[in-house]
Design a protein around this motif. Structure first.
Motif, PDB file in Angstrom:
ATOM      1  N   PRO A 104       0.811  -1.225   0.000  1.00 24.72           N
ATOM      2  CA  PRO A 104       0.000   0.000   0.000  1.00 24.72           C
ATOM      3  C   PRO A 104       0.841   1.271   0.000  1.00 24.72           C
ATOM      4  O   PRO A 104       0.395   2.306  -0.482  1.00 24.72           O
ATOM      5  CB  PRO A 104      -0.810  -0.110   1.298  1.00 24.72           C
ATOM      6  CG  PRO A 104      -0.734  -1.530   1.716  1.00 24.72           C
ATOM      7  CD  PRO A 104       0.579  -2.036   1.206  1.00 24.72           C
ATOM      8  N   THR A 105       2.060   1.196   0.555  1.00 25.93           N
ATOM      9  CA  THR A 105       2.900   2.379   0.666  1.00 25.93           C
ATOM     10  C   THR A 105       4.298   2.082   0.138  1.00 25.93           C
ATOM     11  O   THR A 105       4.738   0.931   0.091  1.00 25.93           O
ATOM     12  CB  THR A 105       3.023   2.840   2.126  1.00 25.93           C
ATOM     13  OG1 THR A 105       3.747   1.851   2.879  1.00 25.93           O
ATOM     14  CG2 THR A 105       1.646   3.062   2.757  1.00 25.93           C
ATOM     15  N   LEU A 106       5.001   3.136  -0.225  1.00 28.01           N
ATOM     16  CA  LEU A 106       6.372   3.000  -0.694  1.00 28.01           C
ATOM     17  C   LEU A 106       7.271   2.436   0.396  1.00 28.01           C
ATOM     18  O   LEU A 106       8.153   1.612   0.122  1.00 28.01           O
ATOM     19  CB  LEU A 106       6.890   4.356  -1.172  1.00 28.01           C
ATOM     20  CG  LEU A 106       8.338   4.406  -1.664  1.00 28.01           C
ATOM     21  CD1 LEU A 106       8.562   3.428  -2.811  1.00 28.01           C
ATOM     22  CD2 LEU A 106       8.711   5.818  -2.071  1.00 28.01           C
ATOM     23  N   ALA A 178      -6.088  -0.505   0.770  1.00 28.17           N
ATOM     24  CA  ALA A 178      -5.595  -0.525  -0.607  1.00 28.17           C
ATOM     25  C   ALA A 178      -4.368   0.351  -0.819  1.00 28.17           C
ATOM     26  O   ALA A 178      -3.588   0.117  -1.740  1.00 28.17           O
ATOM     27  CB  ALA A 178      -6.704  -0.098  -1.566  1.00 28.17           C
ATOM     28  N   GLY A 179      -4.188   1.382   0.013  1.00 27.53           N
ATOM     29  CA  GLY A 179      -3.083   2.305  -0.166  1.00 27.53           C
ATOM     30  C   GLY A 179      -3.437   3.425  -1.121  1.00 27.53           C
ATOM     31  O   GLY A 179      -3.296   4.604  -0.812  1.00 27.53           O
ATOM     32  N   GLN A 368       6.313   1.135  -7.688  1.00 26.81           N
ATOM     33  CA  GLN A 368       5.760   1.827  -6.535  1.00 26.81           C
ATOM     34  C   GLN A 368       6.370   3.225  -6.376  1.00 26.81           C
ATOM     35  O   GLN A 368       5.688   4.168  -5.964  1.00 26.81           O
ATOM     36  CB  GLN A 368       6.025   1.020  -5.267  1.00 26.81           C
ATOM     37  CG  GLN A 368       5.167   1.411  -4.079  1.00 26.81           C
ATOM     38  CD  GLN A 368       3.941   0.543  -3.944  1.00 26.81           C
ATOM     39  OE1 GLN A 368       3.972  -0.634  -4.293  1.00 26.81           O
ATOM     40  NE2 GLN A 368       2.864   1.098  -3.428  1.00 26.81           N
ATOM     41  N   ARG A 369       7.627   3.367  -6.721  1.00 22.27           N
ATOM     42  CA  ARG A 369       8.261   4.686  -6.642  1.00 22.27           C
ATOM     43  C   ARG A 369       7.589   5.671  -7.597  1.00 22.27           C
ATOM     44  O   ARG A 369       7.416   6.844  -7.270  1.00 22.27           O
ATOM     45  CB  ARG A 369       9.752   4.562  -6.966  1.00 22.27           C
ATOM     46  CG  ARG A 369      10.569   3.892  -5.871  1.00 22.27           C
ATOM     47  CD  ARG A 369      12.062   4.053  -6.105  1.00 22.27           C
ATOM     48  NE  ARG A 369      12.830   3.498  -5.006  1.00 22.27           N
ATOM     49  CZ  ARG A 369      13.674   2.478  -5.111  1.00 22.27           C
ATOM     50  NH1 ARG A 369      13.857   1.897  -6.286  1.00 22.27           N
ATOM     51  NH2 ARG A 369      14.341   2.042  -4.065  1.00 22.27           N
ATOM     52  N   VAL A 370       7.231   5.197  -8.772  1.00 23.98           N
ATOM     53  CA  VAL A 370       6.545   6.067  -9.730  1.00 23.98           C
ATOM     54  C   VAL A 370       5.159   6.436  -9.204  1.00 23.98           C
ATOM     55  O   VAL A 370       4.740   7.599  -9.271  1.00 23.98           O
ATOM     56  CB  VAL A 370       6.440   5.388 -11.107  1.00 23.98           C
ATOM     57  CG1 VAL A 370       5.646   6.254 -12.083  1.00 23.98           C
ATOM     58  CG2 VAL A 370       7.832   5.098 -11.660  1.00 23.98           C
ATOM     59  N   LEU A 371       4.431   5.461  -8.663  1.00 21.32           N
ATOM     60  CA  LEU A 371       3.105   5.738  -8.122  1.00 21.32           C
ATOM     61  C   LEU A 371       3.179   6.745  -6.985  1.00 21.32           C
ATOM     62  O   LEU A 371       2.358   7.669  -6.896  1.00 21.32           O
ATOM     63  CB  LEU A 371       2.457   4.443  -7.620  1.00 21.32           C
ATOM     64  CG  LEU A 371       2.339   3.285  -8.619  1.00 21.32           C
ATOM     65  CD1 LEU A 371       1.632   2.102  -7.965  1.00 21.32           C
ATOM     66  CD2 LEU A 371       1.624   3.711  -9.876  1.00 21.32           C
ATOM     67  N   ALA A 372       4.177   6.580  -6.099  1.00 18.31           N
ATOM     68  CA  ALA A 372       4.340   7.507  -4.983  1.00 18.31           C
ATOM     69  C   ALA A 372       4.661   8.905  -5.482  1.00 18.31           C
ATOM     70  O   ALA A 372       4.197   9.912  -4.915  1.00 18.31           O
ATOM     71  CB  ALA A 372       5.435   7.000  -4.040  1.00 18.31           C
ATOM     72  N   ALA A 373       5.456   9.000  -6.547  1.00 23.24           N
ATOM     73  CA  ALA A 373       5.801  10.303  -7.106  1.00 23.24           C
ATOM     74  C   ALA A 373       4.577  10.989  -7.706  1.00 23.24           C
ATOM     75  O   ALA A 373       4.429  12.213  -7.620  1.00 23.24           O
ATOM     76  CB  ALA A 373       6.896  10.148  -8.148  1.00 23.24           C
ATOM     77  N   ILE A 374       3.682  10.214  -8.320  1.00 27.57           N
ATOM     78  CA  ILE A 374       2.445  10.782  -8.862  1.00 27.57           C
ATOM     79  C   ILE A 374       1.592  11.351  -7.735  1.00 27.57           C
ATOM     80  O   ILE A 374       1.041  12.456  -7.841  1.00 27.57           O
ATOM     81  CB  ILE A 374       1.678   9.727  -9.674  1.00 27.57           C
ATOM     82  CG1 ILE A 374       2.451   9.385 -10.956  1.00 27.57           C
ATOM     83  CG2 ILE A 374       0.267  10.214 -10.019  1.00 27.57           C
ATOM     84  CD1 ILE A 374       1.876   8.223 -11.742  1.00 27.57           C
ATOM     85  N   GLU A 375       1.482  10.608  -6.634  1.00 25.20           N
ATOM     86  CA  GLU A 375       0.749  11.119  -5.472  1.00 25.20           C
ATOM     87  C   GLU A 375       1.396  12.376  -4.926  1.00 25.20           C
ATOM     88  O   GLU A 375       0.715  13.352  -4.574  1.00 25.20           O
ATOM     89  CB  GLU A 375       0.681  10.046  -4.388  1.00 25.20           C
ATOM     90  CG  GLU A 375      -0.242   8.891  -4.708  1.00 25.20           C
ATOM     91  CD  GLU A 375      -0.381   7.931  -3.545  1.00 25.20           C
ATOM     92  OE1 GLU A 375      -1.510   7.799  -3.023  1.00 25.20           O
ATOM     93  OE2 GLU A 375       0.627   7.332  -3.142  1.00 25.20           O
ATOM     94  N   ASP A 376       2.722  12.365  -4.826  1.00 33.69           N
ATOM     95  CA  ASP A 376       3.457  13.510  -4.313  1.00 33.69           C
ATOM     96  C   ASP A 376       3.239  14.730  -5.197  1.00 33.69           C
ATOM     97  O   ASP A 376       3.023  15.852  -4.713  1.00 33.69           O
ATOM     98  CB  ASP A 376       4.943  13.161  -4.233  1.00 33.69           C
ATOM     99  CG  ASP A 376       5.779  14.254  -3.597  1.00 33.69           C
ATOM    100  OD1 ASP A 376       5.263  14.967  -2.703  1.00 33.69           O
ATOM    101  OD2 ASP A 376       6.958  14.396  -3.969  1.00 33.69           O
TER     102      ASP A 376
END
Length: 387
Positions: A104-106, A178-179, A368-376
């Motif tokens: 769910p999280t980076l 789900a994260g 996951q790093r890309v997904l986290a960057a999109i959220e950021d």
């Protein structure tokens, strides 16, 4: 040697992988022998019925009793139970296959990838679309330089199962479980496919920076009643419908810049009326272009240099196309479920030989790093750089 498999989860993905395990000896005679040993879940009655239906010899309600007692552990549970069982299995020296997104999280994804590095055993993240024959064919064309220097990349994943605001709440709509929403559920697939197809340095390379946008359209949804009743069926006359908040994104979009300067655009939504499971990848290069849609899984559209009057549709069903020789006579199409057979074949062959499987936990972490960057980026309202 027979590999004993333990599987956590028996619903959607549990059925998909159980079906794949059953098909392996029929169509991949060189695959390792596999025993569906134990199925893990919480509801004993439902678990017993599922084990009988899916062909598992035993059941267990505690994954701790399983992870060090099988030859490979499949974690097919909801996202919030990916980390702890997977890490425990790896620490016991058991190869692990985990559903996507990896966590769910980076932070949890990083912990899982580190556990996999330390364990030194085969591990995999469930990006089954890498195993579509047409995608493998596209990869071959790209690697052979058929479309030249990558300039544009487009990826979209469109579904419509939440268009109705009265559609019931599900765990995928809860941030704690789900994260993220469509970003992790669908966007992870698109990001991984792009990494697989063009992520090598000789192609587009890594995503270096991006701009992302997330949107939630319906903030709360009715709760499904007991025994699968719809909210309307479970409500008495005059009773208010119980609802739960939606705490994840319903849709996302992103702009990407790759290392070679290529431009990318991504989007996914559960509100694309008329689209059931439309995952489309389009790549334009200096010499040609490729286009693939999951809704036309056996086809790849190709435009080569000098052919500027439209794409050629290639039916990827010849016996020399990836994986096709294992199935039917040339020209006979395969389906979505076959991707899981291919995936399990590669995974279990790696487990038997002690080799490596891709996509691995490292690939899951990279996505996951890309997904986290999109959220950021969405939170900050600006472009962000990826390390």
């Amino acid at each position: 040697m027979t590999l004993e498999v333990g599987v956590l989860g028996y619903r959607f993905m549990g059925k998909a992988h159980a079906n794949a395990l059953a098909r392996l000896p029929m169509f991949f005679p060189d695959a390792p022998d596999v025993e569906r040993k134990v199925l893990v879940g919480r509801d004993e009655e439902a678990l017993s019925e599922a084990a009988e239906q899916l062909g598992f010899a035993e059941t267990a309600t505690d994954w701790r009793e399983v992870v060090d007692d099988v030859d490979v552990f499949y974690n097919l549970g909801p996202n919030h139970v990916h980390a702890e069982p997977s890490i425990a299995a790896l620490e016991a020296g058991t190869p692990v296959f985990c559903e996507k997104p990896l966590a769910p999280t980076l932070e949890e994804a990083e912990e899982m990838a580190e556990a996999a590095r330390e364990a030194g055993v085969p591990n995999g993240c469930a990006f089954n679309y890498r195993f579509v024959p047409a995608i493998r064919y596209a990869k071959r064309l790209i690697d052979d330089g058929e479309i030249g220097e990558i300039r544009h990349v487009r990826g979209r994943y469109l579904q419509d199962w939440l268009v109705d605001p009265e559609a019931p709440w599900a765990w995928r709509l809860d941030e704690e479980m789900a994260g993220s929403g469509v970003l992790g559920d669908l966007g992870a697939h698109t990001v991984d496919l792009l990494r697989f197809l063009i992520g090598d340095d000789e192609h587009a390379g890594d995503i270096e920076r991006l701009s992302g946008h997330l949107q939630t359209f319906v903030d709360e949804r009715p709760v499904e009643g007991e025994d699968g009743e719809t909210p309307e069926e479970s409500r008495g006359d005059g009773e208010a419908v119980e609802t739960r908040p939606v705490t994840v994104d319903d849709a996302y979009s992103a702009q990407l810049e790759f290392a070679n300067g290529a431009m990318g655009t991504l989007e996914a939504t559960r509100y694309a009326t008329g689209h059931k499971n439309d995952h489309t990848i389009e790549i334009q290069g200096s010499e040609g272009s490729l286009r693939f849609s999951l809704e036309r899984l056996n086809e790849l559209e190709v435009l080569r240099r000098g052919e500027n009057r439209g794409y050629e549709t290639i039916l990827v069903t010849d016996e020399d196309d990836p994986y096709v020789d294992h199935w039917w006579p040339p020209g006979h199409v395969i389906g979505w479920e076959h991707t899981f057979v291919h995936e399990n074949y590669e995974l279990l062959s790696a487990v038997e030989s002690g080799g490596e499987f891709e996509p691995s936990f490292e690939d899951g972490l990279a996505a996951q790093r890309v997904l986290a960057a999109i959220e950021d980026s969405d939170e900050r309202g600006e472009w962000v750089d990826l390390e």
